[in-house]
Design a protein around this motif. Sequence first.
Motif, PDB file in Angstrom:
ATOM      1  N   GLY A   8      -1.995  -2.175   1.136  1.00 52.80           N
ATOM      2  CA  GLY A   8      -2.174  -3.218   2.140  1.00 52.80           C
ATOM      3  C   GLY A   8      -0.910  -3.903   2.571  1.00 52.80           C
ATOM      4  O   GLY A   8      -0.955  -5.047   3.047  1.00 52.80           O
ATOM      5  N   LYS A  52       1.573  -2.297   4.645  1.00 47.77           N
ATOM      6  CA  LYS A  52       2.163  -1.278   5.511  1.00 47.77           C
ATOM      7  C   LYS A  52       3.335  -1.805   6.319  1.00 47.77           C
ATOM      8  O   LYS A  52       4.364  -1.124   6.463  1.00 47.77           O
ATOM      9  N   SER A 109      -5.659  -0.032  -4.576  1.00 48.52           N
ATOM     10  CA  SER A 109      -5.350   0.605  -3.306  1.00 48.52           C
ATOM     11  C   SER A 109      -6.593   0.642  -2.435  1.00 48.52           C
ATOM     12  O   SER A 109      -7.698   0.285  -2.867  1.00 48.52           O
ATOM     13  N   SER A 110      -6.423   1.097  -1.227  1.00 51.73           N
ATOM     14  CA  SER A 110      -7.538   1.147  -0.273  1.00 51.73           C
ATOM     15  C   SER A 110      -8.662   2.059  -0.742  1.00 51.73           C
ATOM     16  O   SER A 110      -9.810   1.895  -0.336  1.00 51.73           O
ATOM     17  N   ALA A 157       1.293   1.239   2.469  1.00 47.23           N
ATOM     18  CA  ALA A 157       0.062   1.211   3.262  1.00 47.23           C
ATOM     19  C   ALA A 157      -1.176   1.218   2.370  1.00 47.23           C
ATOM     20  O   ALA A 157      -2.162   0.515   2.626  1.00 47.23           O
TER      21      ALA A 157
END
Length: 263
Positions: free
Chosen positions: A14, A16, A68-69, A11
């Motif tokens: 990106g 997930k 990552s996010s 997740a």
Amino acid sequence: MRTPPPPHVRAAFGAKNAEPVLIEHGPVWRCGEIALRQAVNPAEASWVAQTLGELEVPELRIGRPVRSSDGRYVVGGWVGFRFVPGRAEPRYDEVISASLRLHKVTAELRRPRFLQLRADVFATADRLAWGEEKKVTLDPQLGGRLFELYAESRKEVSLTAQVVHGDLFGNVLFDGDADPGIIDFTAFFRPPEWAAAVVVVDAMAWGGADEAIAKRWGHLPEWPQALLRALLFRLAVHALHPKSTPRSMRGLERAAQAIGQLI
């Protein structure tokens, strides 16, 4: 190492809803257009991600890192990059050519700090090969005897050390007529001729290549000594690695015999 990335890691990068599929090279798990691999050393993994993200190498496909996010390169011990299609093939001269192109670009990189702290088998073997480590005992049956024999032929070299990828054999991906691809970077601070020579040693020892491959690259500067250092490196790795066996030594013995005729 064969455990797939957990949901929170997928997740974060990106992916997930993508089902992890195990592929080669590491191992690596493909999650849609993202590939994930475990990071043994977070500092090194972050350096590799940043380096691969900035490199532009002619005629080479590079697996670009994915943040990552929240902007990190490493999440829960995992790193992500764009999936690069292809597989390792016995196109060893093309691997060496790719190595030389890559290292023309990496010549400007600064020596990463983590190299000074590495104490694994490969770092120790590297120092042994270059005569920088004297206090390590090598198993004579698993490479130590040959190491001592061939180390006597070492001579001083004037080659220039720089950041190089020291493990390209089996890690350059081919996909038909597409440019070769790389998805990782095993950093050493050694001459690019040495990195090319490591490919040659590996190809002769475990890839089925004959000794002609060593002769074809004889135009490279101080090639016999570069080959010798590469051979000593692999002999030391084999003698130190816990999974080495007398059977896996046979390929290195063949490579040593061929290289011995050139030094």
